[in-house]
Design a protein around this motif. Structure first.
Motif, PDB file in Angstrom:
ATOM      1  N   VAL A 184       0.829  -1.121  -0.120  1.00 26.43           N
ATOM      2  CA  VAL A 184       0.104  -0.138   0.096  1.00 26.43           C
ATOM      3  C   VAL A 184       0.618   1.324  -0.007  1.00 26.43           C
ATOM      4  N   TYR A 185       2.167   1.079   0.592  1.00 23.79           N
ATOM      5  CA  TYR A 185       2.944   2.279   0.538  1.00 23.79           C
ATOM      6  C   TYR A 185       4.193   2.278  -0.447  1.00 23.79           C
ATOM      7  N   SER A 186       4.040   1.452  -1.594  1.00 23.07           N
ATOM      8  CA  SER A 186       4.980   1.308  -2.362  1.00 23.07           C
ATOM      9  C   SER A 186       4.979   2.763  -3.377  1.00 23.07           C
ATOM     10  N   ASP A 187       6.092   3.049  -3.929  1.00 20.70           N
ATOM     11  CA  ASP A 187       6.318   4.152  -4.907  1.00 20.70           C
ATOM     12  C   ASP A 187       5.610   3.755  -6.348  1.00 20.70           C
ATOM     13  N   ASP A 188       5.372   2.617  -6.420  1.00 21.76           N
ATOM     14  CA  ASP A 188       5.158   1.833  -7.843  1.00 21.76           C
ATOM     15  C   ASP A 188       3.532   1.844  -7.609  1.00 21.76           C
ATOM     16  N   VAL A 189       2.908   2.339  -8.522  1.00 23.75           N
ATOM     17  CA  VAL A 189       1.344   2.295  -8.428  1.00 23.75           C
ATOM     18  C   VAL A 189       0.671   1.205  -8.695  1.00 23.75           C
ATOM     19  N   ASP A 190       1.505   0.500  -9.714  1.00 18.65           N
ATOM     20  CA  ASP A 190       0.888  -1.032  -9.894  1.00 18.65           C
ATOM     21  C   ASP A 190       0.752  -1.715  -8.643  1.00 18.65           C
ATOM     22  N   ILE A 191       1.762  -1.879  -7.986  1.00 15.99           N
ATOM     23  CA  ILE A 191       2.018  -2.438  -6.927  1.00 15.99           C
ATOM     24  C   ILE A 191       0.944  -1.990  -5.750  1.00 15.99           C
ATOM     25  N   ARG A 192       0.738  -0.786  -5.663  1.00 12.20           N
ATOM     26  CA  ARG A 192      -0.389  -0.208  -4.701  1.00 12.20           C
ATOM     27  C   ARG A 192      -1.620  -0.946  -5.002  1.00 12.20           C
ATOM     28  N   ARG A 193      -1.936  -0.868  -6.133  1.00 14.42           N
ATOM     29  CA  ARG A 193      -3.213  -1.206  -7.000  1.00 14.42           C
ATOM     30  C   ARG A 193      -3.498  -2.697  -6.524  1.00 14.42           C
ATOM     31  N   ARG A 194      -2.299  -3.471  -6.735  1.00 18.53           N
ATOM     32  CA  ARG A 194      -2.517  -4.761  -6.239  1.00 18.53           C
ATOM     33  C   ARG A 194      -2.809  -5.167  -4.960  1.00 18.53           C
ATOM     34  N   ALA A 195      -1.955  -4.283  -4.063  1.00 17.93           N
ATOM     35  CA  ALA A 195      -1.966  -4.575  -2.532  1.00 17.93           C
ATOM     36  C   ALA A 195      -3.505  -4.284  -2.110  1.00 17.93           C
ATOM     37  N   VAL A 196      -4.110  -3.095  -2.563  1.00 18.09           N
ATOM     38  CA  VAL A 196      -5.618  -2.679  -2.063  1.00 18.09           C
ATOM     39  C   VAL A 196      -6.527  -3.625  -2.784  1.00 18.09           C
ATOM     40  N   LEU A 197      -6.438  -4.106  -3.971  1.00 16.50           N
ATOM     41  CA  LEU A 197      -7.186  -5.183  -4.501  1.00 16.50           C
ATOM     42  C   LEU A 197      -7.149  -6.509  -3.567  1.00 16.50           C
ATOM     43  N   THR A 198      -5.917  -6.971  -3.210  1.00 15.55           N
ATOM     44  CA  THR A 198      -6.019  -8.027  -2.334  1.00 15.55           C
ATOM     45  C   THR A 198      -6.503  -7.647  -1.120  1.00 15.55           C
ATOM     46  N   ILE A 199      -6.091  -6.747  -0.365  1.00 15.79           N
ATOM     47  CA  ILE A 199      -6.588  -6.350   0.943  1.00 15.79           C
ATOM     48  C   ILE A 199      -7.987  -6.102   1.048  1.00 15.79           C
ATOM     49  N   ALA A 200      -8.957  -5.672  -0.074  1.00 17.71           N
ATOM     50  CA  ALA A 200     -10.195  -5.549  -0.145  1.00 17.71           C
ATOM     51  C   ALA A 200     -10.934  -6.918   0.150  1.00 17.71           C
ATOM     52  N   GLU A 201     -10.284  -7.836   0.011  1.00 19.80           N
ATOM     53  CA  GLU A 201     -10.680  -9.280   0.098  1.00 19.80           C
ATOM     54  C   GLU A 201     -10.738 -10.023   1.449  1.00 19.80           C
ATOM     55  N   MET A 202      -9.985  -9.193   2.301  1.00 19.15           N
ATOM     56  CA  MET A 202      -9.719  -9.839   3.805  1.00 19.15           C
ATOM     57  C   MET A 202     -10.529  -8.761   4.604  1.00 19.15           C
ATOM     58  N   SER A 203     -10.820  -9.063   5.690  1.00 20.25           N
ATOM     59  CA  SER A 203     -11.341  -8.539   6.788  1.00 20.25           C
ATOM     60  C   SER A 203     -10.558  -8.298   8.063  1.00 20.25           C
ATOM     61  N   GLY A 204     -11.201  -7.612   8.822  1.00 21.03           N
ATOM     62  CA  GLY A 204     -10.531  -7.436  10.085  1.00 21.03           C
ATOM     63  C   GLY A 204      -9.768  -5.952  10.173  1.00 21.03           C
ATOM     64  N   ASP A 205      -9.690  -5.459  11.667  1.00 14.59           N
ATOM     65  CA  ASP A 205      -9.035  -4.128  11.781  1.00 14.59           C
ATOM     66  C   ASP A 205      -8.095  -3.805  10.828  1.00 14.59           C
ATOM     67  N   GLU A 206      -7.280  -4.834  10.939  1.00 13.54           N
ATOM     68  CA  GLU A 206      -5.749  -4.289  10.458  1.00 13.54           C
ATOM     69  C   GLU A 206      -5.962  -4.062   8.636  1.00 13.54           C
ATOM     70  N   ALA A 207      -6.747  -4.891   8.225  1.00 13.40           N
ATOM     71  CA  ALA A 207      -7.020  -4.806   6.686  1.00 13.40           C
ATOM     72  C   ALA A 207      -7.803  -3.371   6.628  1.00 13.40           C
ATOM     73  N   ASP A 208      -8.800  -3.218   7.524  1.00  9.06           N
ATOM     74  CA  ASP A 208      -9.398  -1.596   7.433  1.00  9.06           C
ATOM     75  C   ASP A 208      -8.432  -0.648   7.334  1.00  9.06           C
ATOM     76  N   ALA A 209      -7.429  -0.879   8.460  1.00  7.92           N
ATOM     77  CA  ALA A 209      -6.484   0.410   8.594  1.00  7.92           C
ATOM     78  C   ALA A 209      -5.670   0.541   7.334  1.00  7.92           C
ATOM     79  N   ALA A 210      -5.232  -0.376   6.683  1.00  8.15           N
ATOM     80  CA  ALA A 210      -4.444  -0.384   5.589  1.00  8.15           C
ATOM     81  C   ALA A 210      -5.443   0.435   4.253  1.00  8.15           C
ATOM     82  N   LEU A 211      -6.682  -0.045   4.568  1.00  2.00           N
ATOM     83  CA  LEU A 211      -7.356   0.847   3.156  1.00  2.00           C
ATOM     84  C   LEU A 211      -7.605   2.065   3.538  1.00  2.00           C
ATOM     85  N   ALA A 212      -7.922   2.349   4.893  1.00  2.00           N
ATOM     86  CA  ALA A 212      -7.999   3.837   5.163  1.00  2.00           C
ATOM     87  C   ALA A 212      -6.628   4.466   4.971  1.00  2.00           C
TER      88      ALA A 212
END
Length: 337
Positions: A184-212
């Motif tokens: 989520v904090y990568s300088d590469d936008v493609d990596i950030r997109r992949r990370a958010v898409l993956t975390i969006a399929e996960m649940s829990g406070d830690e996932a929500d914090a990363a998405l926030a």
């Protein structure tokens, strides 16, 4: 100074000094009365020059050329050394990551080690089909480390392989969110997109914090994925981004539907209404934006959206007025029903 003393003081073995002498790199310029080689201060200085260049990775042949050729320019050679060193470091970093992956799997025997190595080879294959087959193959008794899957997800450009990797990460257990959240904090936008898409399929406070955190991303795709997911989960912090998506026309239909879901919470409904009305006032000259905002208003509960839509039915923009009038009628029917 005799060869033994030079070796003691310089740290270069007497054998290596004799090798330098045979190559003509450093030849002692003096001789004792007894005929022994004797190094002058200038000879010793040259020894240190040779050792310094060796420490940069130059071969003895290259060193000889550098010291003897007055026209020699080091820039091209140094540039080549830099590239070779970078390649070596990249290979060593890959080896280190493989060793860490093996260690993370805590294999009980060599079969487990070989299984992880096989996975690593498959996941780095240039063939997308081979990568996908590696992921979907039976896992046997060796668990696949979440860190390994997360690393592969962040690097994977093929959507089918990426989907299989996300499925495997969900089955792997462990702290999958933590493994992929760094993306989520990568300088590469493609990596950030992949990370958010993956975390969006996960649940829990830690996932929500990363998405926030991703709600502040400069990339609209990253922000959009995060906002749609958080909004669906009832997180009010997603409202500004969702309203912005309606204004921009980026997945505006999905964003409007999520705003409608969020507005079922009385504590959030007023905030959403105010945001949409403010945007209507800010875009008086853009018919397309205003129509999208009117359509988003229609997703809100009739009790709070109906009056605004009635007023917009008299809007100076004929297209906006027609859409608002039609949607106000739909809300009337919905309320009557």
């Amino acid at each position: 100074m005799l060869i033994g003393e030079v070796a003691d003081r310089s740290g270069v073995s007497a054998r290596m000094l004799r090798h330098y002498d045979s190559l003509g790199l450093v030849r002692p310029t003096g001789r004792t009365v007894g005929g022994y080689r004797e190094y002058s201060a200038e000879d010793i200085r040259r020894i240190f020059h040779v050792e310094s260049l060796r420490s940069l990775g130059l071969s003895l042949r290259q060193i000889g050329r550098a010291l003897e050729d007055p026209a020699f320019t080091p820039s091209e050679l140094v540039g080549d050394l830099i590239r070779r060193t970078e390649d070596r470091l990249e290979r060593e970093q890959e080896l280190l990551e493989r060793l860490r992956a093996v260690d993370a799997s805590a294999p009980s025997g060599w079969q487990g080690v070989l299984r992880i190595v096989e996975l690593l080879h498959g996941l780095t294959s240039p063939s997308a089909a081979r990568r996908q087959q590696t992921i979907l193959a039976p896992a046997e008794d060796t668990p696949v480390p979440a860190e390994l899957l997360a690393e592969a997800i962040l690097a994977e450009s093929d959507p089918n392989v990426a989907g299989a990797l996300r499925w495997a990460l969900a089955r792997a257990g462990g702290d999958g969110v933590a493994s992929v959240a760094s993306g989520v904090y990568s300088d590469d936008v493609d990596i950030r997109r992949r990370a958010v898409l993956t975390i969006a399929e996960m649940s829990g406070d830690e996932a929500d914090a990363a998405l926030a955190d991703a709600l502040e991303d400069p990339d609209t795709t990253v922000r959009g994925h995060a906002a749609l997911t958080l909004g669906t989960r009832g997180v009010a912090a997603a409202v500004p981004v969702l309203v912005g998506m309606v204004v921009e026309g980026t997945k505006d239909v999905e964003a409007a539907e999520v705003l409608g879901t969020l507005s079922l919470d009385p504590g959030c409904a007023g905030r959403i209404m105010s945001a949409l009305v403010d945007e209507l006032a800010a875009h008086t000259a853009d018919s397309g934006v205003r129509i999208r905002l009117v359509q988003a208003l229609a997703e809100l509960p009739p009790t709070i959206a109906r009056d605004v839509l009635r007023r917009l039915a008299d809007d100076d923009d004929r297209a906006v007025a027609l859409v608002a009038s039609a949607l106000a009628g739909v809300l009337e029917e919905r309320s009557d029903g």
